[in-house]
Design a protein around this motif. Structure first.
Motif, PDB file in Angstrom:
ATOM      1  N   UNK A 102     -25.852  41.473 -18.727  1.00  0.00           N
ATOM      2  CA  UNK A 102     -26.780  40.340 -18.675  1.00  0.00           C
ATOM      3  C   UNK A 102     -27.238  40.141 -17.233  1.00  0.00           C
ATOM      4  N   UNK A 103     -28.436  39.538 -17.118  1.00  0.00           N
ATOM      5  CA  UNK A 103     -29.004  39.319 -15.793  1.00  0.00           C
ATOM      6  C   UNK A 103     -28.034  38.554 -14.879  1.00  0.00           C
ATOM      7  N   UNK A 104     -27.428  37.463 -15.453  1.00  0.00           N
ATOM      8  CA  UNK A 104     -26.543  36.657 -14.598  1.00  0.00           C
ATOM      9  C   UNK A 104     -25.272  37.404 -14.188  1.00  0.00           C
ATOM     10  N   UNK A 105     -24.864  38.383 -15.034  1.00  0.00           N
ATOM     11  CA  UNK A 105     -23.694  39.184 -14.655  1.00  0.00           C
ATOM     12  C   UNK A 105     -24.043  40.095 -13.479  1.00  0.00           C
ATOM     13  N   UNK A 106     -25.245  40.675 -13.565  1.00  0.00           N
ATOM     14  CA  UNK A 106     -25.681  41.560 -12.478  1.00  0.00           C
ATOM     15  C   UNK A 106     -25.764  40.760 -11.177  1.00  0.00           C
ATOM     16  N   UNK A 107     -26.334  39.547 -11.278  1.00  0.00           N
ATOM     17  CA  UNK A 107     -26.467  38.704 -10.078  1.00  0.00           C
ATOM     18  C   UNK A 107     -25.082  38.372  -9.520  1.00  0.00           C
ATOM     19  N   UNK A 108     -24.138  37.997 -10.402  1.00  0.00           N
ATOM     20  CA  UNK A 108     -22.790  37.631  -9.933  1.00  0.00           C
ATOM     21  C   UNK A 108     -22.134  38.833  -9.258  1.00  0.00           C
TER      22      UNK A 108
END
Ligand code: ADP
Length: 369
Positions: A87-93
């Motif tokens: 997920x996008x937020x996982x990549x960002x984290x």
């Protein structure tokens, strides 16, 4: 190249290890984040590449990567996060924790190989850059040592020239004709000027070499001292100097801050052709620094010279027009940068200049030199 693998799932760990060893890497494995951190921080071996699973007991991959980033200093570590998350937020984290790349689980051999190659290229570039930096730093140190020794050792013969010219004038002044006396006076004058140049060079090479402790300094007090010392120039030019209320306290070597303001203020008074100098000091506060500005209504500087004036002995005028050596701003720049700040100038010819410099707030950087 040595690679550290942190993976708690035994099958995935074995597969990774097998692949990497087949490709000729020197592999060290850890069965969880805590063990990987122990191996990494033990300091016996440097790991330029770390492949870490995200979800692990005790210490997860993000925590491990964060710790690696915080501790690896100048040795760059390329980190690949192994994860089923996409997920996008996982990549960002993951990126925010400091991961350089991701590898989807279950991993594909070919993809792992190309991602590792990309990592290796970056590590090699970083290593080349670090080696060049070390070499450059060493060269700069050599040049500074040379400048220090030369300016120190040339003082004695120079003093001798000056004294001999003085003796010649005192003891043989009557024997010499007008031209002879003038020549002696010129030798004396040049010896004095050269002494000023050598003193500046010595002062320049002393910055960072001889410790001057950083203390808590009230900027207002420093400016009071500077203005006290500049009283003759202020009186002679009829200048107005404006210093704002509420100046901060900073952690800095007091003498160095006095030198910075002293030089900028004295230039602001000196480089003024007509009318009375108006010199304004300002202070702006940003998140990590204070930014001080010394603004004048003087002759200004053409944009093409704005960088040149920070080079040692670079001057835009003859000594007859404006006295000086051309070392002041170079010394100021070295002090400012040595203490983690920046310096610059904005100027309009014929209207005036604003020299600005920054001082890191206390705690942002150790400040002694
Ligand atoms: P110096 O004052 O001894 O010449 P500096 O290193 O302090 O040496 O300054 C270098 C040069 O930069 C000066 O010779 C002058 O040409 C230019 N300069 C510095 N400050 C100002 C100023 N406030 N206004 C205009 N020119 C300036």
């Amino acid at each position: 190249m040595r690679i550290l693998i942190a993976e708690d799932a035994i099958v995935s760990r074995r597969l990774l290890q097998q692949c990497l060893q087949q490709w000729g890497y020197d592999v060290v494995v850890a069965s969880n984040g805590a063990e990987a951190w122990q191996l990494f921080s033990a300091g016996d071996a440097h790991f330029p590449i770390v492949i870490s699973d995200w979800m692990m007991p005790e210490m997860d991959g993000l925590d491990l990567i964060r710790r690696i980033r915080a501790s690896s200093g100048s040795n760059y570590v390329y980190t690949i996060l192994l994860t089923a998350k996409s997920e996008r937020e996982d990549v960002v984290a993951g990126m925010e924790a400091g991961a350089d790349d991701f590898l989807r689980k279950p991993f594909d051999r070919e993809e792992l190989r190309v991602r590792l190659r990309a990592g290796e290229r970056i590590v090699q570039l970083e290593q080349t850059l670090a080696a060049q930096n070390r070499e450059l730093r060493q060269r700069v140190e050599e040049v500074e040592t040379f400048a220090y020794t030369a300016s120190h050792d040339l003082q004695t013969p120079l003093r001798t020239f000056g004294s001999y010219a003085q003796l010649l004038l005192a003891d043989y002044g009557k024997v010499l004709d007008e031209e002879g006396r003038e020549l002696c006076e010129e030798i004396l004058e040049d010896a004095l000027h050269m002494k000023t140049l050598l003193d500046s060079l010595l002062e320049y090479s002393r910055i960072g070499r001889e410790p001057t402790p950083a203390v808590e300094v009230d900027v207002k007090t420093v400016l009071d001292w500077v203005l006290h010392d500049l009283r003759p120039e202020i009186a002679e030019t009829g200048a107005t100097v404006q210093v704002p209320e509420g100046l901060p306290r900073v952690v800095y070597p007091e003498g160095r801050l006095t030198q910075i303001f002293g030089n900028l203020m004295s230039n602001a008074l000196k480089f003024n052709e007509a009318g009375k100098p108006v010199v304004k000091v300002c202070c702006d506060e940003a998140a990590q620094v204070y930014r001080f500005t010394v603004q004048d209504n003087g002759i200004g500087i053409a944009p093409e010279h704005a960088d040149r004036i920070f080079n040692i002995f670079e001057r835009l005028h003859t000594r007859d027009t404006y006295p000086g050596t051309g070392a002041g701003l170079t010394i100021v720049k070295k002090i400012v940068e040595f203490h983690g700040g920046e310096i610059g100038v904005t100027s309009t010819p014929g209207e005036g200049s604003a020299f600005w410099f920054t001082v890191p707030k206390a705690g942002e950087r150790p400040c002694s030199d």
